[in-house]
Design a protein around this motif. Sequence first.
Motif, short mmCIF file in Angstrom:
data_model
loop_
_atom_site.label_atom_id
_atom_site.label_comp_id
_atom_site.label_asym_id
_atom_site.label_seq_id
_atom_site.Cartn_x
_atom_site.Cartn_y
_atom_site.Cartn_z
N LEU A 25 9.72 2.45 2.37
CA LEU A 25 8.45 2.77 1.71
C LEU A 25 7.43 3.37 2.68
O LEU A 25 6.63 4.22 2.30
N THR A 26 7.48 2.93 3.94
CA THR A 26 6.47 3.38 4.90
C THR A 26 6.91 4.58 5.74
O THR A 26 6.07 5.29 6.28
N THR A 38 9.90 3.21 -6.90
CA THR A 38 10.30 1.96 -7.54
C THR A 38 11.45 1.32 -6.77
O THR A 38 12.21 2.01 -6.08
N VAL A 39 11.57 0.00 -6.92
CA VAL A 39 12.54 -0.78 -6.14
C VAL A 39 13.40 -1.62 -7.07
O VAL A 39 12.89 -2.38 -7.89
N ALA A 70 0.83 -1.20 0.00
CA ALA A 70 0.00 0.00 0.00
C ALA A 70 0.87 1.25 0.00
O ALA A 70 0.57 2.23 -0.70
N ALA A 71 1.96 1.21 0.76
CA ALA A 71 2.87 2.35 0.80
C ALA A 71 3.56 2.54 -0.55
O ALA A 71 3.77 3.68 -0.99
N LYS A 72 3.90 1.44 -1.21
CA LYS A 72 4.54 1.56 -2.53
C LYS A 72 3.58 2.17 -3.54
O LYS A 72 3.95 3.05 -4.33
N LEU A 110 6.20 -5.79 -5.84
CA LEU A 110 7.01 -4.96 -4.96
C LEU A 110 8.34 -4.58 -5.62
O LEU A 110 8.77 -3.43 -5.54
N VAL A 111 8.98 -5.53 -6.27
CA VAL A 111 10.28 -5.31 -6.90
C VAL A 111 10.08 -5.01 -8.38
O VAL A 111 9.36 -5.74 -9.07
#
Length: 314
Positions: free
Chosen positions: A146-147, A34-35, A26-28, A65-66
Amino acid sequence: MLEEVERWLATRSWSVTDRPLHRVMAAKRSSGQTVSVVLPALNEEETVGDIVAIIRHDLMQQVPLVDEIVVVDSGSTDRTAAVAAAAGARVVHRDAILPRIPAVPGKGEVLWRSLLVTSGDIVCFIDADLRDFSSDFVTGIVGPLLTDPDVDLVKAMYDRPLGGAAGQGGRVTELMARPLLNMHWPQLAGFVQPLGGEYAARRSLLEQLPFPVGYGVELGMLVDALHLVGLDALAQVDVGVRKHRHQDGQALGRMSAAIYRTAQLRLARGHLIRPSLTQFERGEDGFEPRTYSVDTEERPPMVEITEYAERKVA
């Protein structure tokens, strides 16, 4: 221990379970960050494929996520590159990155060059020799970035078994790095694994840091980040247990020498009289000396590199 460090341990040391994956995702989504995951690799064909495959399955296919996995091969003579590519990583050879600056051997060299071939706002480094790998290593250290916008660098902390004995790994940490940090940078005394190869940071921080080219990179990065952004911008996350290949005693000695040199540079920036380490091996005529050079070269902050600046403008 400093009162400041005790407070830091209470407020900046977390467990991977403190941030469930749905919260991290959710934070992303809300931040749009981007990761990138980077694996520096040298002759790791036995383990690199499994690590890449797990990250791809858990953190790219199951949840987004990645955004990219890049394996930077620093001159492997085995099938590391082929195995990593087959598992789904983008593989780049160290020497193909920024060729106008001749590459030198060393882990820090690979990490520094990786900034030029990745694009993530957050860059996550994972050693390529881990066994029984879990994607929690990535979610655990990326999650706080991210958070929590005030956090700039996160290191993994974990148990390191050695020969079946719990907590006996990390010999260079206990014999060299931890005493150095406690004596000279006591604000960093709270890091459980200051030399651990699993950590994530904002690109905006990494591009401002010099990178020791060898094994001193982790200690150098912690010390320089402390001075640049302060202790509260640094954090650590417990991800469980780290199993990996262990080095022999002489290799650990060379690592220790590089780490000491990195600390020395940051303490005084003075002239090194003898940047080498002599060790001994028993031969036919008794103990014979073997002298090794100690990594002393550092790469400048990436923002000073013309190619990197031009890429950012483009």
